[in-house]
Scaffold this active site. Structure first.
Site, PDB file in Angstrom:
ATOM      1  N   THR A  90       0.784  -1.290  -0.127  1.00  0.00           N
ATOM      2  CA  THR A  90       0.102   0.113  -0.054  1.00  0.00           C
ATOM      3  C   THR A  90       0.946   1.297  -0.011  1.00  0.00           C
ATOM      4  O   THR A  90       0.720   2.146  -0.661  1.00  0.00           O
ATOM      5  CB  THR A  90      -0.780   0.104   1.247  1.00  0.00           C
ATOM      6  OG1 THR A  90      -1.597  -1.123   1.414  1.00  0.00           O
ATOM      7  CG2 THR A  90      -1.929   1.083   1.016  1.00  0.00           C
ATOM      8  N   SER A 140       0.429  -6.312  -0.986  1.00  0.00           N
ATOM      9  CA  SER A 140       0.879  -6.934   0.084  1.00  0.00           C
ATOM     10  C   SER A 140      -0.002  -8.127   0.254  1.00  0.00           C
ATOM     11  O   SER A 140       0.201  -9.155   0.933  1.00  0.00           O
ATOM     12  CB  SER A 140       0.742  -6.066   1.224  1.00  0.00           C
ATOM     13  OG  SER A 140      -0.623  -5.556   1.458  1.00  0.00           O
ATOM     14  N   THR A 197      -0.362  -2.818   4.456  1.00  0.00           N
ATOM     15  CA  THR A 197      -0.951  -3.100   5.429  1.00  0.00           C
ATOM     16  C   THR A 197      -1.919  -4.613   5.590  1.00  0.00           C
ATOM     17  O   THR A 197      -2.083  -5.046   6.636  1.00  0.00           O
ATOM     18  CB  THR A 197      -2.054  -2.020   6.003  1.00  0.00           C
ATOM     19  OG1 THR A 197      -3.092  -1.978   4.810  1.00  0.00           O
ATOM     20  CG2 THR A 197      -1.322  -0.821   6.179  1.00  0.00           C
ATOM     21  N   ASP A 198      -2.054  -5.156   4.377  1.00  0.00           N
ATOM     22  CA  ASP A 198      -2.898  -6.304   4.593  1.00  0.00           C
ATOM     23  C   ASP A 198      -2.181  -7.353   5.036  1.00  0.00           C
ATOM     24  O   ASP A 198      -2.865  -8.284   5.705  1.00  0.00           O
ATOM     25  CB  ASP A 198      -3.128  -6.829   3.029  1.00  0.00           C
ATOM     26  CG  ASP A 198      -4.076  -5.691   2.326  1.00  0.00           C
ATOM     27  OD1 ASP A 198      -5.119  -5.262   2.807  1.00  0.00           O
ATOM     28  OD2 ASP A 198      -3.941  -5.259   1.100  1.00  0.00           O
TER      29      ASP A 198
END
Length: 105
Positions: free
Chosen positions: A12, A54, A85-86
């Site tokens: 991200t 990600s 962030t995933d």
């Protein structure tokens, strides 16, 4: 002055608008250029290992990140890995176990 390695696998933080929404597109040196003040604090080298969303990060990619850190470990005072962030929690947990007892951040 401390020497830091910035490792960018995509995610991200390195995304830009594309045809289908955000997609990894920002190279590590360009990402670093958004924080020019960092040059007053430390010397930063960059490496772009991947340009992945990600959600597509898998254990094989984490293994390569850890392998690269081990290969250049003595050349740097610390390491920063930008990540989407995933799957950040999974990646940080995995890297914690792959690079144990390191006095370097």
């Amino acid at each position: 002055m401390k020497h830091i390695l910035l490792i960018t696998p995509g995610g991200t933080i390195a995304s830009a608008p594309g045809e289908n929404g955000l997609e990894p597109a920002i190279a590590s040196h360009r990402l670093l250029s958004h924080v020019p003040e960092i040059a007053q604090l430390c010397r930063v080298s960059t490496i772009q290992l991947y340009s992945l969303d990600s959600t597509n990060m898998k254990p094989e990619y984490w293994l390569r990140i850890a392998q690269h850190i081990r290969q250049v470990y003595d050349e740097y005072d610390g390491f920063v890995i930008t990540h989407g962030t995933d799957t950040m929690a999974y990646a940080s947990s995995m890297l914690h176990y792959l690079i144990q007892n390191s006095p370097k951040p």
